[in-house]
Design a protein around this motif. Structure first.
Motif, PDB file in Angstrom:
ATOM      1  N   CYS A  21      44.674 -86.439   1.141  1.00  0.00           N
ATOM      2  CA  CYS A  21      45.080 -85.405   1.875  1.00  0.00           C
ATOM      3  C   CYS A  21      44.214 -84.077   1.528  1.00  0.00           C
ATOM      4  O   CYS A  21      44.111 -83.797   0.447  1.00  0.00           O
ATOM      5  CB  CYS A  21      46.622 -85.027   1.759  1.00  0.00           C
ATOM      6  SG  CYS A  21      46.943 -83.267   2.779  1.00  0.00           S
ATOM      7  N   PRO A  59      49.930 -85.366  -1.015  1.00  0.00           N
ATOM      8  CA  PRO A  59      49.593 -86.563  -0.710  1.00  0.00           C
ATOM      9  C   PRO A  59      48.272 -87.239  -1.144  1.00  0.00           C
ATOM     10  O   PRO A  59      47.269 -86.380  -1.045  1.00  0.00           O
ATOM     11  CB  PRO A  59      50.286 -86.750   0.559  1.00  0.00           C
ATOM     12  CG  PRO A  59      50.856 -85.766   1.082  1.00  0.00           C
ATOM     13  CD  PRO A  59      50.277 -84.640   0.187  1.00  0.00           C
ATOM     14  N   GLY A  75      54.999 -85.426 -10.032  1.00  0.00           N
ATOM     15  CA  GLY A  75      54.404 -85.875  -8.944  1.00  0.00           C
ATOM     16  C   GLY A  75      53.190 -85.080  -8.359  1.00  0.00           C
ATOM     17  O   GLY A  75      52.741 -84.260  -9.049  1.00  0.00           O
ATOM     18  N   ASP A  98      67.059 -84.643  -4.683  1.00  0.00           N
ATOM     19  CA  ASP A  98      66.075 -85.361  -4.612  1.00  0.00           C
ATOM     20  C   ASP A  98      66.235 -86.615  -3.665  1.00  0.00           C
ATOM     21  O   ASP A  98      67.527 -86.867  -3.220  1.00  0.00           O
ATOM     22  CB  ASP A  98      65.727 -86.357  -6.036  1.00  0.00           C
ATOM     23  CG  ASP A  98      65.058 -85.363  -6.993  1.00  0.00           C
ATOM     24  OD1 ASP A  98      64.419 -84.391  -6.484  1.00  0.00           O
ATOM     25  OD2 ASP A  98      65.318 -85.475  -8.005  1.00  0.00           O
ATOM     26  N   ALA A 144      55.092 -82.587  -1.648  1.00  0.00           N
ATOM     27  CA  ALA A 144      54.129 -83.341  -1.201  1.00  0.00           C
ATOM     28  C   ALA A 144      54.579 -84.569  -0.361  1.00  0.00           C
ATOM     29  O   ALA A 144      54.019 -85.148   0.547  1.00  0.00           O
ATOM     30  CB  ALA A 144      53.351 -84.255  -2.749  1.00  0.00           C
ATOM     31  N   ASP A 145      55.751 -85.129  -0.459  1.00  0.00           N
ATOM     32  CA  ASP A 145      56.502 -86.133   0.354  1.00  0.00           C
ATOM     33  C   ASP A 145      56.722 -85.587   1.644  1.00  0.00           C
ATOM     34  O   ASP A 145      56.575 -86.448   2.787  1.00  0.00           O
ATOM     35  CB  ASP A 145      57.762 -86.494  -0.249  1.00  0.00           C
ATOM     36  CG  ASP A 145      57.919 -87.264  -1.612  1.00  0.00           C
ATOM     37  OD1 ASP A 145      56.637 -87.866  -2.080  1.00  0.00           O
ATOM     38  OD2 ASP A 145      58.700 -87.418  -2.388  1.00  0.00           O
ATOM     39  N   ARG A 146      56.869 -84.258   1.946  1.00  0.00           N
ATOM     40  CA  ARG A 146      57.117 -83.793   3.283  1.00  0.00           C
ATOM     41  C   ARG A 146      56.011 -83.860   4.129  1.00  0.00           C
ATOM     42  O   ARG A 146      55.803 -84.169   5.437  1.00  0.00           O
ATOM     43  CB  ARG A 146      57.723 -82.299   3.483  1.00  0.00           C
ATOM     44  CG  ARG A 146      59.011 -82.281   2.632  1.00  0.00           C
ATOM     45  CD  ARG A 146      60.158 -82.742   3.448  1.00  0.00           C
ATOM     46  NE  ARG A 146      61.484 -82.799   2.781  1.00  0.00           N
ATOM     47  CZ  ARG A 146      62.414 -81.729   2.934  1.00  0.00           C
ATOM     48  NH1 ARG A 146      62.057 -80.688   3.564  1.00  0.00           N
ATOM     49  NH2 ARG A 146      63.324 -81.802   2.405  1.00  0.00           N
ATOM     50  N   GLY A 197      57.143 -82.741  -5.924  1.00  0.00           N
ATOM     51  CA  GLY A 197      57.115 -83.940  -5.753  1.00  0.00           C
ATOM     52  C   GLY A 197      57.647 -84.035  -4.237  1.00  0.00           C
ATOM     53  O   GLY A 197      57.193 -84.606  -2.997  1.00  0.00           O
ATOM     54  N   GLN A 198      58.582 -83.126  -3.941  1.00  0.00           N
ATOM     55  CA  GLN A 198      59.402 -83.178  -2.521  1.00  0.00           C
ATOM     56  C   GLN A 198      58.445 -82.396  -1.762  1.00  0.00           C
ATOM     57  O   GLN A 198      58.049 -83.044  -0.435  1.00  0.00           O
ATOM     58  CB  GLN A 198      60.784 -82.266  -2.470  1.00  0.00           C
ATOM     59  CG  GLN A 198      61.683 -82.891  -3.394  1.00  0.00           C
ATOM     60  CD  GLN A 198      62.882 -82.219  -3.388  1.00  0.00           C
ATOM     61  OE1 GLN A 198      63.077 -81.281  -2.552  1.00  0.00           O
ATOM     62  NE2 GLN A 198      63.795 -82.254  -4.375  1.00  0.00           N
ATOM     63  N   ALA A 248      53.491 -86.100   3.647  1.00  0.00           N
ATOM     64  CA  ALA A 248      52.773 -87.589   3.670  1.00  0.00           C
ATOM     65  C   ALA A 248      52.393 -87.927   4.964  1.00  0.00           C
ATOM     66  O   ALA A 248      53.275 -87.689   6.027  1.00  0.00           O
ATOM     67  CB  ALA A 248      53.773 -88.475   3.024  1.00  0.00           C
TER      68      ALA A 248
END
Length: 534
Positions: free
Chosen positions: A294, A291, A287, A534, A262-264, A259-260, A266
């Motif tokens: 993408c 994103p 997650g 997180d 994918a967040d970076r 998940g982290q 975004a």
């Protein structure tokens, strides 16, 4: 009428090694290699490692420094077993290492002899590109020539040849020289499709993996990033750098958490992964892989990696050729440049100093041309945040996780030339391969070892805290006098426990008066956070 060979397996192999530049041999000798080692030629250098995994890692460091395959000699089944952790690292990190292992005499093999390997070609699999024991002694030189070509063909990696000890004196013909030119470019329509997407997208990103540095494509990737005005990330747990970290387009390092990661990414609508196994995770997480909205493209020379990737479009190409062709297809862009990477605040002095404070000092004092080797898992994120790598080939670590790689890798890299190497290593990692100091001393390898001693396996503790385990047995390491240990191997050393002494002692160690290796042990404060918060 066939003319009988006028040379032996040993002579043909040594001639092949000369012509391929493999005249530095790393090893730990045993009985099944004695016929190969007798009357050692004056134009070869034998580098003794005190354990086989160190020999493999030193050969890997030498290969990374010279651009040629490293050659390592291992001792039959037991020695191969010792070396396999380092072979695993070399395989994952695409380092061309030619492993030649001893084997008992052919006449003894049906009797399952002492030191014999029952299935030698299977032993190192699947973590070698090629593995064999020839059916006939006279085929050994040709097999070694094939192994070398396989090791040096992209994606590069280790290969393995088992040689029964009585093969070396058998007659064999010399192997004629032959080259394999391994660069190839993707189909034009595949690159044209990617170029069109990059021209039309709003916010592209590049993810640089170890393949960029390995294939000498850093400058080509810089040109692509500047052409597209794409933010550039380095892939999770990368064993190299691959992009100048002081460049304004550099965004940082992707975390090895689903998940982290994918967040970076975004906000990016097109992501191009270059020589990167993008989804390298260290811990489980929830997650999406990427994103929403993408699109991923993946350029790599490895068809297995391309087939494995769970999402996106893979384009098979060696990176320099592929990236240069892609850049030539792109239109000029008017998209805005992404904001620069936020800089971390400088660490404040404490007693004992934090690892962050030590790394700030190292970044201040480290000459930009130095090669930096890292194996300090507890402090890897802090090192990435505080010690920027500015040039190609200037950062080496393991992208695989088998400890004990850093110290001998640094020694092998230093023996390849190109100036002093700086190795940042944790106390836990150092104890896997501390014997490498002995080899460094014997060969006057110019290495500065900066040992960050926090008294245990703090990376394991941090992972435990992430899982809610506040106490993990077997993670404390106390009572070891590292300066005395270094001195026992003949390596000069110093000890730092207060912030006041840090900069002057580091400066002396980075430019030691006598040359050769030196160890600086810094007692650092224990951290209490969890891994990948997180």
């Amino acid at each position: 009428m066939t003319t009988a060979p006028t040379t032996t397996v040993r002579e043909a192999v040594l001639d092949l090694c000369r012509r391929t530049g493999m005249t530095t041999v790393f090893g730990n000798p045993g009985s099944t290699e004695l016929r190969m080692l007798r009357d050692w030629p004056a134009d070869f250098r034998y580098v003794l490692a005190l354990q086989e995994s160190l020999a493999v890692a030193m050969a890997a460091g030498h290969a990374l420094g010279t651009g040629r395959a490293g050659l390592v000699s291992l001792h039959s089944a037991g020695g191969v077993g010792h070396g396999l952790g380092a072979v695993f690292n070399a395989y994952r990190d695409r380092v061309p290492v030619v492993v030649v292992a001893g084997q008992q005499s052919r006449s003894l093999l049906p009797l399952h002899p002492f030191l014999g390997a029952d299935e030698p070609a299977e032993f190192p699999r699947p973590y070698v590109k090629w593995s064999r024991q020839t059916a006939r002694a006279e085929d050994v030189p040709a097999a070694l020539a094939e192994a070398h070509r396989v090791a040096m063909t992209h994606p590069r990696g280790p290969v393995f040849l088992s040689v029964p000890e009585d093969d070396w004196d058998a007659p064999a013909a010399p192997v004629p020289p032959r080259a394999v030119h391994g660069a190839f470019t993707a189909a034009p329509d595949a690159l044209a499709e990617l170029a069109a997407r990059l021209d039309d997208c709003a916010r592209p990103a590049l993810v640089v993996g170890p393949g960029v540095d390995d294939e000498g494509a850093v400058d080509a990737v810089v040109a692509l990033a500047e052409r597209t005005r794409a933010g550039v990330w380095i892939s999770p747990m990368s064993g190299r750098s691959g992009f100048p970290e002081t460049h304004p387009l550099f965004q940082g390092f992707l975390p090895p958490v689903r998940g982290q990661l994918a967040d970076r990414l975004a906000g990016h609508d097109v992501v191009v992964a270059l020589g990167a196994p993008l989804f390298t995770y260290h811990v489980s997480g929830d997650g999406p892989l990427l994103p929403d909205d993408c699109e991923l493209f993946h350029l790599d020379c490895d068809p297995a990696q391309a087939a494995w990737l769970p999402v996106g479009t893979s384009v098979l190409t060696t990176l320099r050729a592929g990236v240069e062709s892609l850049t030539s297809l792109l239109k000029p862009t008017t998209r805005p440049t992404p904001p620069p990477r936020p800089q971390v605040a400088r660490a404040v002095p404490t007693d004992p100093p934090s690892a962050a404070y030590v790394l700030d000092a190292l970044a201040e004092l480290l000459p930009p041309e130095r090669v930096l080797v890292e194996e300090a898992p507890s402090h890897r994120e802090a090192l990435h945040a505080r010690v920027p790598v500015r040039r190609a080939g200037a950062f080496l670590t393991t992208g695989s996780g088998a400890l004990g790689w850093g110290l001998p890798l640094a020694v092998g890299r230093a023996l390849a030339g190109d100036g002093r190497v700086v190795c940042v290593v944790g106390d836990g990692s150092a104890l896997y391969s501390v014997q490498a100091l002995w080899t460094a001393v014997r060969h006057r390898a110019p290495v500065t070892f900066v040992l960050l001693d926090n008294g245990g396996y703090e990376a394991v503790k941090a992972l435990g805290r992430r899982l809610g385990a506040e106490s993990v047995p077997g993670t404390d390491i106390t009572g070891i006098d590292f300066p005395a240990l270094a001195t026992s191997f003949g390596c000069p050393s110093t000890e730092i426990e207060t912030p006041e002494r840090l900069r002057p002692e580091l400066l002396r160690a980075l430019e030691p008066a006598g040359g050769g290796p030196v160890l600086v042990r810094v007692r650092v404060r224990r951290e209490t956070g969890s891994a990948y918060p997180d």
